[in-house]
Each structure stands twice: as structure tokens, then as C-alpha cells.
Motif scaffolding. Structure first.
Motif, PDB file in Angstrom:
ATOM      1  N   SER B  12      -8.118  27.937  19.063  1.00 50.98           N
ATOM      2  CA  SER B  12      -9.453  27.466  19.371  1.00 50.98           C
ATOM      3  C   SER B  12      -9.501  25.950  19.182  1.00 50.98           C
ATOM      4  CB  SER B  12     -10.475  28.144  18.452  1.00 50.98           C
ATOM      5  OG  SER B  12     -11.785  27.730  18.781  1.00 50.98           O
ATOM      6  N   GLN B  14     -11.437  21.955  20.650  1.00 52.36           N
ATOM      7  CA  GLN B  14     -12.576  21.296  21.276  1.00 52.36           C
ATOM      8  C   GLN B  14     -12.150  20.713  22.600  1.00 52.36           C
ATOM      9  OE1 GLN B  14     -15.135  22.515  18.689  1.00 52.36           O
ATOM     10  NE2 GLN B  14     -15.892  20.890  20.019  1.00 52.36           N
ATOM     11  N   ALA B  81     -13.408  23.270  29.088  1.00 56.91           N
ATOM     12  CA  ALA B  81     -13.932  24.608  28.824  1.00 56.91           C
ATOM     13  C   ALA B  81     -13.370  25.618  29.830  1.00 56.91           C
ATOM     14  CB  ALA B  81     -15.459  24.592  28.866  1.00 56.91           C
ATOM     15  N   THR B  84     -10.322  27.908  29.140  1.00 54.73           N
ATOM     16  CA  THR B  84     -10.433  29.094  28.286  1.00 54.73           C
ATOM     17  C   THR B  84      -9.903  30.312  29.029  1.00 54.73           C
ATOM     18  OG1 THR B  84     -12.340  28.259  27.062  1.00 54.73           O
ATOM     19  CG2 THR B  84     -12.058  30.644  27.122  1.00 54.73           C
ATOM     20  N   SER B 113      -9.262  29.308  23.456  1.00 53.68           N
ATOM     21  CA  SER B 113     -10.705  29.097  23.578  1.00 53.68           C
ATOM     22  C   SER B 113     -10.971  27.602  23.457  1.00 53.68           C
ATOM     23  CB  SER B 113     -11.449  29.871  22.488  1.00 53.68           C
ATOM     24  OG  SER B 113     -12.816  29.578  22.518  1.00 53.68           O
ATOM     25  N   LYS B 115     -13.885  24.909  23.277  1.00 50.57           N
ATOM     26  CA  LYS B 115     -15.330  24.784  23.044  1.00 50.57           C
ATOM     27  C   LYS B 115     -15.850  23.462  23.612  1.00 50.57           C
ATOM     28  CE  LYS B 115     -15.147  27.402  18.701  1.00 50.57           C
ATOM     29  NZ  LYS B 115     -14.737  28.571  19.364  1.00 50.57           N
TER      30      LYS B 115
END
Lengths: 116, 116
Positions: B12, B14, B81, B84, B113, B115
Motif C-alpha cells: 500500500s 501513496q 490510483a 491499483t 493499493s 491511495k
């Protein structure tokens, strides 16, 4: 240029039934491979068809059979369905150069099979 | 059976950060390929690297291959994003004659993922 297409998108069957899944390869491709993907796992190779014959087979029982037609489209048949056959079935097409192996495989969107 | 092992299983980050995924495999290969899968649907081919290549680039993707360690890495730079997805490495086993029969062996994948 249409990519690899598969039908149906979703299918629900009961144990013991038989199912047929269909795949049309990308234009210009002559080789079709089938994969089974259980939830949370990577795809597993079932078999590959080239020139209407099964060229290679993975570790799947004889309940799994297939066919390739002269227009290169393919079918996957599964007999005597078990609960464990519930999975996403992916078809991939590629181009075999001479007697060599295909390289990049292009995947269809898959058929989600649920066995109850 | 699955040959490849992706690491980590889940990642995960950013948006804007880089994402690195690793893949290890067990047998000699003809080539190694990376695929992306969104929401359990079809796989999208990202890049193929042959056993005699060490590094390959495609847009924001960089793939390395170390055949002595039987490992590969996929780097996605400046992630978005839309990146993902689950990422799979797939190996084409090397046959005795030096080629590949075309079946791909997949790992279990890395779930990325990103974010916003």
C-alpha cells in the motif's frame, strides 16, 4: 481490432453437471491456452491448442477437455462438475512462430464459474 | 503447481511514490512476463523479458531479471490510483531444445493499493 473474447461472463451450475466455455482469439492469433484461477490464487495452466490439437496439458484431470476450431476459436468443457471447479476461467491467445513457442499471451476477461 | 512467488503479498503506497514488487522462481526459464489484473477480471500483459536480458523498460515500468538468483523485480514509478491492481509474474519454462512450449506458470501475485 477486437481482443480476446469469452462467453459467457458468468455461469452457475450444480455439482455433476457439465459446462462449455467459449473463447475467440485476438485477430491474427492461432494458439489458444486455457487457465483456471481460483480466488486469491494465480492462474493455473489447463491446456493449450494449436492447429486444432492439444499441444500441451497441465495437471488437470480428464474431466477437462477442449477443442479448437478451424477459425482458431476454442471451447473448454468440464464434465461432472465439482465444488472445487468454481473459479475464473481465462482464455489466452498468442501467435506461434513456425514450430516455436508462442511468446506474449493476451488474455480475455474470463468466465466466472460457480458450482453449487 | 505454482512456480513463482511474488513478494510482498500486499503493498500500500501513496500516489506519486514508487512501487517495487519481486518475483522468485524455481526452474530455468525461456522468458518471464508481468501481468496486471483488475478486480479479478482478465490479465493485461505489461512486459516480457527474455532469459538473456537483464533489464527492460516500458513507460513507467522497469523490469529486471537475475537468472543466477532466479528472481525478477517490477518497478512502477510515480504511481497513480489507476495502478491499483494485482500484479503477477509468469514464467515460461525452458525446454531441453532451448525454447519454450508456451505454458505460463504464475505466482500468487502482489496486491497493490495506491491511495490518492
Amino acid at each position: 481490432d477486437a481482443g480476446v473474447t469469452q462467453s459467457p461472463t458468468h455461469l452457475i451450475k450444480t455439482r455433476g453437471q457439465q459446462v462449455t466455455l467459449r473463447c475467440s482469439p485476438k485477430s491474427g492469433h492461432d494458439t489458444v491456452s486455457w487457465y483456471q484461477q481460483a480466488l486469491g490464487q494465480g492462474p493455473q495452466f489447463i491446456f493449450q491448442y494449436y492447429e486444432e490439437e492439444e499441444r500441451q496439458r497441465g495437471n488437470f484431470p480428464d474431466r477437462f477437455s477442449g477443442h479448437q476450431f478451424p477459425n482458431y476459436s476454442s471451447e473448454l468443457n468440464v464434465n461432472a462438475l465439482l465444488l472445487g471447479d468454481s473459479a475464473l476461467y481465462l482464455c489466452a491467445s498468442s501467435w506461434t512462430v513456425f514450430a516455436g513457442a508462442p511468446d506474449t499471451q493476451y488474455f480475455g476477461p474470463g468466465t466466472r464459474l460457480t458450482v453449487l | 503447481s505454482q512456480q513463482g512467488e511474488e513478494d510482498p503479498q500486499a503493498l500500500s503506497i501513496q500516489e506519486g511514490e514508487n512501487a517495487t514488487m519481486n518475483c522468485s522462481y524455481k526452474t530455468s526459464i525461456n522468458n518471464l512476463q508481468w501481468y496486471r489484473q483488475n478486480s479479478g477480471r482478465g490479465l493485461v500483459h505489461l512486459i516480457l523479458i527474455r532469459s538473456n536480458e537483464r533489464e527492460k523498460h516500458s513507460g513507467r515500468l522497469r523490469v529486471t531479471l537475475d537468472t543466477s538468483k532466479k528472481s525478477s523485480s517490477l518497478l512502477i514509478t510515480a504511481s497513480r490510483a489507476a495502478d491499483t491492481a494485482s500484479y503477477f509474474c509468469a514464467t515460461a519454462p525452458l525446454m531441453n531444445y532451448g525454447g519454450s512450449q508456451g505454458n505460463l506458470i504464475f505466482g500468487k501475485g502482489t496486491k497493490l493499493s495506491v491511495k490518492p
